[in-house]
Structures are given as structure tokens and as C-alpha cells.
Design a protein around this motif. Structure first.
Motif, PDB file in Angstrom:
ATOM      1  N   PHE A  34       0.818  -1.215   0.000  1.00 26.05           N
ATOM      2  CA  PHE A  34       0.000   0.000   0.000  1.00 26.05           C
ATOM      3  C   PHE A  34       0.851   1.264   0.000  1.00 26.05           C
ATOM      4  CE2 PHE A  34      -2.206   3.325   2.489  1.00 26.05           C
ATOM      5  CZ  PHE A  34      -3.297   3.536   1.670  1.00 26.05           C
ATOM      6  N   ASP A  35       0.453   2.197  -0.840  1.00 32.47           N
ATOM      7  CA  ASP A  35       1.082   3.513  -0.946  1.00 32.47           C
ATOM      8  C   ASP A  35      -0.024   4.552  -0.810  1.00 32.47           C
ATOM      9  OD1 ASP A  35       2.248   5.920  -1.673  1.00 32.47           O
ATOM     10  OD2 ASP A  35       3.354   5.087  -3.377  1.00 32.47           O
ATOM     11  N   LYS A  36      -0.008   5.316   0.281  1.00 36.25           N
ATOM     12  CA  LYS A  36      -1.111   6.243   0.545  1.00 36.25           C
ATOM     13  C   LYS A  36      -1.228   7.352  -0.491  1.00 36.25           C
ATOM     14  CE  LYS A  36       1.511   9.198   3.766  1.00 36.25           C
ATOM     15  NZ  LYS A  36       1.551   9.731   5.146  1.00 36.25           N
ATOM     16  N   SER A  37      -0.197   7.534  -1.305  1.00 34.66           N
ATOM     17  CA  SER A  37      -0.262   8.557  -2.346  1.00 34.66           C
ATOM     18  C   SER A  37      -0.997   8.070  -3.595  1.00 34.66           C
ATOM     19  CB  SER A  37       1.147   9.012  -2.726  1.00 34.66           C
ATOM     20  OG  SER A  37       1.867   7.967  -3.355  1.00 34.66           O
ATOM     21  N   LYS A  38      -1.288   6.777  -3.646  1.00 37.96           N
ATOM     22  CA  LYS A  38      -1.972   6.201  -4.800  1.00 37.96           C
ATOM     23  C   LYS A  38      -3.445   5.978  -4.479  1.00 37.96           C
ATOM     24  CE  LYS A  38       2.126   3.768  -6.554  1.00 37.96           C
ATOM     25  NZ  LYS A  38       2.683   2.438  -6.957  1.00 37.96           N
ATOM     26  N   LYS A  39      -4.215   5.676  -5.518  1.00 36.00           N
ATOM     27  CA  LYS A  39      -5.631   5.363  -5.346  1.00 36.00           C
ATOM     28  C   LYS A  39      -5.887   3.929  -5.806  1.00 36.00           C
ATOM     29  CE  LYS A  39      -8.783   8.568  -6.141  1.00 36.00           C
ATOM     30  NZ  LYS A  39      -9.138   9.133  -4.830  1.00 36.00           N
ATOM     31  N   TYR A  40      -6.699   3.223  -5.013  1.00 37.97           N
ATOM     32  CA  TYR A  40      -6.979   1.824  -5.275  1.00 37.97           C
ATOM     33  C   TYR A  40      -8.481   1.625  -5.435  1.00 37.97           C
ATOM     34  CZ  TYR A  40      -2.264   1.253  -3.351  1.00 37.97           C
ATOM     35  OH  TYR A  40      -0.919   1.338  -3.107  1.00 37.97           O
ATOM     36  N   PRO A  41      -8.891   0.758  -6.361  1.00 31.27           N
ATOM     37  CA  PRO A  41     -10.333   0.487  -6.485  1.00 31.27           C
ATOM     38  C   PRO A  41     -10.871  -0.156  -5.211  1.00 31.27           C
ATOM     39  CG  PRO A  41      -9.054  -1.069  -7.798  1.00 31.27           C
ATOM     40  CD  PRO A  41      -8.098  -0.014  -7.325  1.00 31.27           C
ATOM     41  N   LEU A  42     -12.155   0.048  -4.977  1.00 35.11           N
ATOM     42  CA  LEU A  42     -12.821  -0.445  -3.774  1.00 35.11           C
ATOM     43  C   LEU A  42     -13.446  -1.814  -4.024  1.00 35.11           C
ATOM     44  CD1 LEU A  42     -14.202  -0.104  -0.929  1.00 35.11           C
ATOM     45  CD2 LEU A  42     -16.080   1.034  -2.154  1.00 35.11           C
ATOM     46  N   ALA A  43     -13.207  -2.753  -3.106  1.00 31.70           N
ATOM     47  CA  ALA A  43     -13.965  -4.005  -3.046  1.00 31.70           C
ATOM     48  C   ALA A  43     -14.847  -3.931  -1.807  1.00 31.70           C
ATOM     49  CB  ALA A  43     -13.042  -5.210  -2.989  1.00 31.70           C
ATOM     50  N   TYR A  44     -16.150  -3.826  -2.023  1.00 25.41           N
ATOM     51  CA  TYR A  44     -17.139  -3.647  -0.951  1.00 25.41           C
ATOM     52  C   TYR A  44     -17.754  -5.010  -0.677  1.00 25.41           C
ATOM     53  CZ  TYR A  44     -20.134  -0.180   1.523  1.00 25.41           C
ATOM     54  OH  TYR A  44     -20.755   0.636   2.445  1.00 25.41           O
ATOM     55  N   LEU A  45     -17.393  -5.631   0.445  1.00 21.26           N
ATOM     56  CA  LEU A  45     -17.849  -6.971   0.784  1.00 21.26           C
ATOM     57  C   LEU A  45     -19.013  -6.899   1.766  1.00 21.26           C
ATOM     58  CD1 LEU A  45     -15.234  -7.702  -0.658  1.00 21.26           C
ATOM     59  CD2 LEU A  45     -14.716  -9.323   1.166  1.00 21.26           C
ATOM     60  N   ILE A  46     -20.087  -7.646   1.460  1.00 25.87           N
ATOM     61  CA  ILE A  46     -21.310  -7.612   2.264  1.00 25.87           C
ATOM     62  C   ILE A  46     -21.535  -8.996   2.861  1.00 25.87           C
ATOM     63  CG2 ILE A  46     -23.771  -7.099   2.254  1.00 25.87           C
ATOM     64  CD1 ILE A  46     -23.203  -5.445  -0.344  1.00 25.87           C
ATOM     65  N   HIS A  47     -21.607  -9.069   4.190  1.00 21.38           N
ATOM     66  CA  HIS A  47     -21.648 -10.374   4.844  1.00 21.38           C
ATOM     67  C   HIS A  47     -23.031 -11.009   4.795  1.00 21.38           C
ATOM     68  CE1 HIS A  47     -23.828  -9.136   8.464  1.00 21.38           C
ATOM     69  NE2 HIS A  47     -22.985  -8.137   8.660  1.00 21.38           N
ATOM     70  N   GLY A  48     -23.045 -12.315   5.064  1.00 24.47           N
ATOM     71  CA  GLY A  48     -24.284 -13.072   5.087  1.00 24.47           C
ATOM     72  C   GLY A  48     -24.894 -13.106   6.471  1.00 24.47           C
ATOM     73  N   GLY A  49     -25.876 -13.938   6.607  1.00 31.37           N
ATOM     74  CA  GLY A  49     -26.565 -14.073   7.888  1.00 31.37           C
ATOM     75  C   GLY A  49     -28.085 -13.998   7.729  1.00 31.37           C
ATOM     76  N   PRO A  50     -28.677 -12.795   7.756  1.00 30.21           N
ATOM     77  CA  PRO A  50     -28.016 -11.491   7.897  1.00 30.21           C
ATOM     78  C   PRO A  50     -27.460 -11.247   9.299  1.00 30.21           C
ATOM     79  CG  PRO A  50     -30.385 -11.210   7.968  1.00 30.21           C
ATOM     80  CD  PRO A  50     -30.142 -12.649   7.643  1.00 30.21           C
ATOM     81  N   GLN A  51     -27.879 -12.109  10.254  1.00 28.70           N
ATOM     82  CA  GLN A  51     -27.367 -11.940  11.614  1.00 28.70           C
ATOM     83  C   GLN A  51     -25.966 -12.566  11.685  1.00 28.70           C
ATOM     84  OE1 GLN A  51     -30.445 -13.215  10.966  1.00 28.70           O
ATOM     85  NE2 GLN A  51     -31.861 -11.703  11.788  1.00 28.70           N
ATOM     86  N   GLY A  52     -24.991 -11.836  11.205  1.00 25.84           N
ATOM     87  CA  GLY A  52     -23.592 -12.250  11.174  1.00 25.84           C
ATOM     88  C   GLY A  52     -22.737 -10.999  11.199  1.00 25.84           C
ATOM     89  N   ALA A  53     -21.442 -11.144  10.995  1.00 24.18           N
ATOM     90  CA  ALA A  53     -20.568  -9.973  11.019  1.00 24.18           C
ATOM     91  C   ALA A  53     -19.233 -10.306  10.375  1.00 24.18           C
ATOM     92  CB  ALA A  53     -20.345  -9.485  12.457  1.00 24.18           C
ATOM     93  N   TRP A  54     -18.582  -9.267   9.849  1.00 28.80           N
ATOM     94  CA  TRP A  54     -17.171  -9.358   9.482  1.00 28.80           C
ATOM     95  C   TRP A  54     -16.369  -9.116  10.753  1.00 28.80           C
ATOM     96  CZ3 TRP A  54     -16.399 -11.404   4.973  1.00 28.80           C
ATOM     97  CH2 TRP A  54     -17.228 -11.107   3.881  1.00 28.80           C
ATOM     98  N   ASN A  55     -15.638 -10.118  11.189  1.00 28.09           N
ATOM     99  CA  ASN A  55     -14.829  -9.995  12.391  1.00 28.09           C
ATOM    100  C   ASN A  55     -13.344 -10.025  12.059  1.00 28.09           C
ATOM    101  OD1 ASN A  55     -16.936  -9.812  14.296  1.00 28.09           O
ATOM    102  ND2 ASN A  55     -17.227 -12.023  14.263  1.00 28.09           N
ATOM    103  N   GLU A  56     -12.538  -9.691  13.047  1.00 31.80           N
ATOM    104  CA  GLU A  56     -11.096  -9.779  12.900  1.00 31.80           C
ATOM    105  C   GLU A  56     -10.716 -11.258  12.999  1.00 31.80           C
ATOM    106  OE1 GLU A  56      -7.049  -7.657  14.655  1.00 31.80           O
ATOM    107  OE2 GLU A  56      -8.848  -7.752  15.900  1.00 31.80           O
ATOM    108  N   ALA A  57     -11.060 -11.991  11.929  1.00 28.37           N
ATOM    109  CA  ALA A  57     -10.934 -13.444  11.947  1.00 28.37           C
ATOM    110  C   ALA A  57     -10.529 -13.950  10.576  1.00 28.37           C
ATOM    111  CB  ALA A  57     -12.260 -14.082  12.369  1.00 28.37           C
TER     112      ALA A  57
END
Length: 707
Positions: free
Chosen positions: A457-480
Motif C-alpha cells: 500500500f502507498d497512501k499517495s496512490k488510489k486503489y479500487p474499492l472491493a465492498y464486501l457484504i456479509h451473510g446471515g443477515p445476523q452475522g458480522a465481518w470480524n477480525e478473523a
């Protein structure tokens, strides 16, 4: 892992060694774990049982039998038991000496069927009780498919639900718990194993445990005083109710030819899903969790204790409140007693982490909310060592397996014993890639999101976004860690990955989670819109003009919903994995309590509620290139939910692609299939985000430089 990856690719993710949680021996000097790997060169799997020296962090091979599972300390010196598949559908019980690795493991018993979830407990100096689970035939015998006469017809007839569940048609066989004893004679060759006895056979009430489809070791426990287990209420339709009760079977010898009738544990107004029963070290008490609602699989579990297992009328709730809501706004999961039984160690999600909490083992003394001992990553297991310290198995967004030791009196003293990837270094990853932010959602509440950046990663550059949407819906993206939806895999392609936890997410309090009821395409969608706007305004290194969005299960539903709404025009490409195309088709699913809860009743009682959030209602607006993935064995969301949106996309002339696996369920689990899945998904989004063009230009430039 000994070789560092040049780049974290799908091949690296899927072929990396996968370690189980580790279990220390009674002396606290060694720990057992399993590790499996897959080679895309030989197209084969390896599986090992290893013994970890807790002091040095080094491990040695105990078994390389591909079918060996569930290594368990025999509570006698350093003898180890495990299960392995035998001939003609049988299961062998194997005994080995972890202190004498040169001595060949020995099969000490063979069970006539497939069993799993091995547990042992000492009864006296010469006798150890053993329990396993396995399918029981209608007559109550251990089921072995190899011994069953094959019918001439494939027809199946049903007169009640379930017809099929998760990825299989329901059969006449049911899960059951089996017990027996091992009696010591002399040395490793002297163990005598008595025949298995079905604990649930011959009772006036037919019970099944573990609870299908995902029930396992957490559904039962054994002690010198007997067996506790959870089972569905046989009087209620399992497709429409989530209620499971806790039962106790007193056993004195574990050689009783007929187990006493199961005794139910009554819990007043808490009548929902029960789970995680655990005996105290002295076998006198049992702690477990129970939900309140009988039709909501994601209701808040409450911690309960039966102080005296001989008095099932006395059940006490931790953090009980007069309004019945409970004073602890998290969802306790696994439970471990301290060595002396005075404290509990409980895992629960909180703010995107899988934390470990400590509290007194009596509701009387649990006057303050539990104290978090581990605040980062996700704890998958905790075991107590003889000195009172905890041996912890965990993982994170950059490391797939960490073993550490922690003193609960001094949580900051945690020390890593073994890291499978050297804190991510062998994957080419680091914690520096991981960030997070909070933003204001659709209402007066905050929404949390993880950010994973490329390793270069270089903060001076721009990167495309990957927007991830979790399932469940009663679930979460965790530090896992995840081998199915791993943000780092997308980040290493050249994306900044953002994984928001909008309305419906777990671990942020029950108000946010329960806010999704009757709101599937409402508040969660608006939260995602707000999140996208926050990224546009606050993350200058993200190029939202090249954004892509992906989701599975409910996340797939949301991607289909986004496709028909204004947010869909913000993305260059979309990916739906096993998502909902039409909410009106929910009755083709298996667990009907799910739509009944989230959509506010049956479809004939509240058709408007189903129609309101139907993605198919907005197909006239679909315009964004879209990859659809749907598997044949997904009975939660049948294959038509994938074919229908693909047909719409094709008929409308929208760039689209369809991927299916006839041998996968709601998930893609087989390594070769998973590699195809990753290549298709990454190839699709890279094409439309422009990353594929950049990668080709880099390859071309590198070739020209060599020339």
C-alpha cells in the motif's frame, strides 16, 4: 509453514496448513492438534496429528493417517486416543503414547459404524468413561451404510418436515450419543473397551442429539455424574421452531445397559435454543446458554447455571433483569470453567472481534459485566492449564492459527507459543494492512467497518474499492481468518477492501442486530449507502469510480437488491453467491422459522412484508455486469434462486456469467472447486475494475525488460 509466499494468492490461501484448536495434556506440558494441507501440484490432501511442546513451541508428528481425527488425551500420563475410518464403514479407536513416538499406535476397539465427537472422563483409577456421537438406525443400533440393503427404488416419501436440510435429504436415521468405558489393564496393550450403548434408545420420548445439521461436541458433555445434552423439542415442527432443551441422564458406571430416562431442565420464560452445556470440574454444576424466542435462531443467548445437577428445579440466570432482556448485551458462545470452578471464561463477539471474557461462576457474584481478557483477533478455544493460566487458540485477519498462553490475572502477559504464519509474514501479510472506521448509519447509531489494504500500500496512490457484504443477515465481518471470504485475498489483487457491519450484524448489541426484522432492504441498504458515501469523502486513497461489490447468502440478497437500486450504479461489477433472488420463494427453503421471523409471519399472513423487500420486483433497473454463483446442493437457497437472476441478466443483455458446483452446498469447501471459485470471482471483478488491465501491463512490461 516454512516458506514465505511472494504474494498471497488463492492458491496460497487454500494450500496453507490448517490447524485445529490445540488441547493441552493434564500436566500442561504438551498439546494435541491436527493440521491438514492440500497440494494443487499432486491434487491430494495430507492430514496429521501433532504434539506441541508448550514450552518450546516445537511440534512432533504423532500420526499421518489421512482419516485420523479428534485426538484426545486419555487423562493417563500422555496416552492419546483418536478415531479413524476403518474398513466397511466402521470406525477404529486408536491408542498411542505421545511420550514414545517410536511405538506404533494400536487399534483398541472397532465400532460398527461412523462415530465422532470423542469425549472422555475419569471415573476411577482404573476406569475411563467415553462418549461419541453417531447415526442410529430406526431400531436404535449404530448405523452402518455398508451393512444396509440398498432399495430397488430411489423414491422418498415424507409426511412431515424436514424433507431436506442444508445439503441432504432427511433419512430415518437420527443422531445419537453413545457411551462406554475403557478399563485399564497393563500398558498400552491392556485397554479393554466395552460395547457402545445408545444413551437415547428405549425412552418414551424420541430425542436426537447432536442437533442437525451443525451440532457437534458443543451439544453434549460428560462427567462422573452422567451426561447432559441438548435436543430439539420433539413436539414441535423443527422447520418452524428453533427450540432445543437441555437434558440430563444420570450415569454411575457408564456401563448401564439401558440409560435412565432423560430429565429435562426447565428454564421459565427462556424457551428458545439451548447450547454449550459444560460440567464444572467437580461435576456438580452445569453451565449452558439458552435463548428466549422459540422461532429466532439468532436471538440473544443467556448464560444459565444449574448449581446442583441433582436438583434440576434450581436454574439461575446470569445478568437477569426484570424486563427479561438480560443485562449483558452480547451473545455468549463457548464456555470454560477455571480449574477450581470459581470462574467462567466465555467467548463472545464484540465490535468486530471474537473476545474472551471472564466472570464469576455464580450469578450471585456476577454483579459486574464480564471483563474482556482478549480484545483482538478471534478466540476459537480456551483451555485451563494446571497453574491456572489459559492456553488459547485464536486467529486474525492476517494469521490463520495462533496458540498463546495468558494469565487471567494479568491479561497483558499473553505470550505467543506458536503462530502458523509467523503473524502473517509467511503469507506476505501484516497487521499494518488492517484498519477500521465507524460512521453514522441510517439512524441515530454508528456502523463499524474493517479496512484491509494491499501489502504494498502507498497512501499517495488510489486503489479500487472491493465492498464486501456479509451473510446471515445476523452475522458480522470480524477480525478473523476465513478460507471462503478472505479480505486479504482481494486486497492482494490491488483493492482496498471495506467490510461494513450494517443493521443486522452481530456483536454490536441486540438493537442493531434486531433492527433488520421487516427491514431486509431498508436500514441495511441505507447503512451501506452511508458507508459508501463515507468512503468517498474520507478515504482519499480509494477510487470509488472503480468499485465492485460482492456478497454471499444474505450478502448475495443485498447485492441483488443493490442491483435494482441507485447504489447499484456506483459499481463497475457485482458478484452474488447463493443469494436470494425473490423473497416470495422463501418457502422453497428448509428452515422456515427464518423467514417467519425476519419477514414478520407466514407468507399468507404478511405477503406484503415479503413483497416489499423482493429484489425481483426491481429487475427493470438492473444494469451492472453481474456474476451469479449458485450450488446444486444448497437446499437453504435452491438452485433456482441463482438461475432466475442469471436468466434475467441474459435476457436484458447485461454482461453476466453463471458458475455452479453440483457437489457443493451453501459454501464451496473442496479445494479444487474453491480455486475455481476464486479465479472466477477475481477474474470477473478485475476485468471491470481495471485491475486485469493493470496486471497485464505489468506482465508485458516485465517481459519487455527481460528481453
Amino acid at each position: 509453514m516454512t516458506v514465505r509466499a511472494n504474494k498471497f494468492t488463492p492458491e496460497v490461501l487454500l494450500s496453507a496448513p490448517r490447524r485445529s484448536a490445540a488441547t493441552p495434556n493434564p500436566a500442561g506440558t504438551l498439546a494435541l492438534f491436527t493440521v491438514s494441507t492440500y497440494s494443487f501440484q499432486s491434487h491430494s490432501k495430507t492430514s496429521e496429528i501433532r504434539v506441541l511442546d508448550i514450552k518450546t513451541g516445537q511440534s512432533q508428528l504423532l500420526s499421518s493417517d489421512l482419516n485420523a481425527t479428534e485426538p484426545t488425551w486419555l487423562l493417563e500420563k500422555n496416552l492419546v486416543l483418536w478415531l479413524t475410518g476403518g474398513e466397511k464403514g466402521k470406525t477404529n479407536l486408536v491408542l498411542a503414547d505421545a511420550e514414545n513416538l517410536a511405538q506404533r499406535p494400536e487399534t483398541i476397539a472397532t465400532f460398527d459404524g461412523q462415530v465422532s465427537n470423542l469425549k472422555v472422563i475419569r471415573l476411577d483409577s482404573d476406569t475411563i468413561a467415553l462418549a461419541v456421537t453417531g447415526l442410529a438406525s430406526p431400531s436404535g443400533e449404530l448405523y452402518n451404510s455398508e451393512n444396509t440393503k440398498k432399495p430397488q427404488s430411489t423414491g422418498k416419501v415424507y409426511s412431515s418436515l424436514f424433507v431436506r436440510h442444508w445439503d441432504a435429504y432427511v433419512s430415518e436415521c437420527t443422531n445419537s450419543i453413545w457411551y462406554t468405558t475403557l478399563r485399564k489393564s497393563q500398558g498400552i496393550q491392556g485397554m479393554k473397551v466395552e460395547p457402545l450403548i445408545n444413551a437415547l434408545k428405549g425412552h418414551s420420548v424420541a430425542l436426537e442429539s447432536p442437533v442437525p445439521t451443525f451440532g457437534g461436541r458443543g451439544d453434549f458433555d460428560i462427567s462422573k455424574n452422567g451426561l447432559v445434552f441438548v435436543a430439539k423439542d420433539p413436539k414441535l415442527n423443527p422447520a418452524n421452531y428453533t427450540k432445543t432443551d437441555l437434558y440430563y441422564i444420570p450415569l454411575k458406571t457408564f456401563r448401564e445397559s439401558q440409560a435412565p430416562s432423560p430429565q429435562i431442565v426447565k428454564t421459565g420464560n427462556l424457551k428458545g435454543y439451548s447450547n454449550s452445556p459444560v460440567f464444572s470440574p467437580d461435576a456438580k454444576s452445569v453451565v449452558f446458554t439458552r435463548m428466549r424466542s422459540i422461532q429466532y435462531e439468532s436471538d440473544k443467548p443467556r448464560l444459565l447455571i444449574v448449581p446442583d445437577i441433582t436438583d434440576l428445579t434450581n436454574v439461575q440466570e446470569f445478568f437477569e433483569t426484570e424486563d427479561g432482556e438480560g443485562g449483558w448485551d452480547l451473545r455468549p458462545e463457548s464456555i470454560t470453567f477455571s480449574q477450581d470452578g470459581s470462574e467462567l471464561y466465555v467467548t463472545a463477539e464484540e465490535n468486530g472481534r471474537g473476545k474472551l471474557f471472564k466472570l464469576p461462576a455464580s450469578p450471585r457474584y456476577a454483579t459486574n459485566l464480564p471483563q474482556a481478557l482478549v480484545n483482538n483477533g478471534t478466540v476459537t478455544d480456551a483451555k485451563v492449564l494446571p497453574d491456572g493460566k489459559l492456553f488459547i487458540s485464536s486467529n486474525s485477519l492476517v494469521d490463520n492459527s495462533v496458540y498463546s498462553v495468558l494469565d487471567p490475572k494479568e491479561p497483558s502477559s499473553s505470550s505467543i507459543i506458536s503462530s502458523n504464519s509467523k503473524s502473517g509474514k509467511t503469507f506476505g501479510l501484516s497487521q499494518d494492512q488492517v484498519d477500521e472506521f465507524w460512521y453514522t448509519g441510517a439512524g441515530d447509531y454508528k456502523v463499524h467497518a474493517w479496512v484491509v489494504k494491499p501489502s504494498n500500500f502507498d497512501k499517495s496512490k488510489k486503489y479500487p474499492l472491493a465492498y464486501l457484504i456479509h451473510g446471515g443477515p445476523q452475522g458480522a465481518w470480524n477480525e478473523a481468518w476465513s478460507t471462503r471470504w478472505n479480505p486479504a485475498v482481494f486486497a492482494e489483487q490491488g483493492y482496498v477492501v471495506v467490510t461494513p457491519n450494517p443493521t443486522g450484524s452481530t456483536g454490536y448489541g441486540m438493537a442493531l442486530q434486531n433492527g433488520i426484522k421487516n427491514q431486509w432492504g431498508g436500514r441495511p441498504y441505507l447503512d451501506l449507502v452511508k458507508g459508501f458515501e463515507y468512503i468517498e469523502s474520507n478515504l482519499p486513497f480509494v477510487d470509488t469510480s472503480r468499485a465492485v461489490a460482492l456478497g454471499a447468502s444474505y450478502g448475495g440478497y443485498m447485492v441483488n437488491w443493490i442491483q435494482g437500486h441507485p447504489l447499484g450504479r456506483k459499481f463497475k461489477a457485482l458478484v452474488t453467491h447463493d443469494g436470494v433472488f425473490s423473497t416470495l420463494n422463501q418457502y422453497a427453503s428448509d428452515e422456515l422459522f427464518f423467514p417467519h421471523h425476519d419477514f414478520g409471519g407466514t407468507i399468507w399472513e404478511n405477503r406484503e412484508g415479503y413483497e416489499k423487500w423482493d429484489p425481483a420486483k426491481y429487475v427493470q433497473n438492473w444494469a451492472t455486469p453481474h456474476l451469479i454463483i449458485h450450488n446444486e446442493l444448497d437446499y437453504r437457497l435452491p438452485i433456482s434462486e441463482g438461475l432466475a437472476p442469471f436468466n434475467v441478466l441474459q435476457m436484458k443483455g447485461i454482461d453476466s456469467r453463471f458458475l455452479t458446483f453440483p457437489d457443493e452446498n451453501h459454501w464451496v469447501l473442496k479445494p479444487e472447486n474453491s480455486l475455481v471459485w476464486h479465479n472466477e470471482v477475481l477474474g470477473w471483478i478485475n476485468k471491470y475494475s481495471g485491475i486485469a488491465k493493470e496486471q497485464e501491463e505489468l506482465r508485458t512490461g516485465a517481459t519487455e525488460m527481460k528481453l
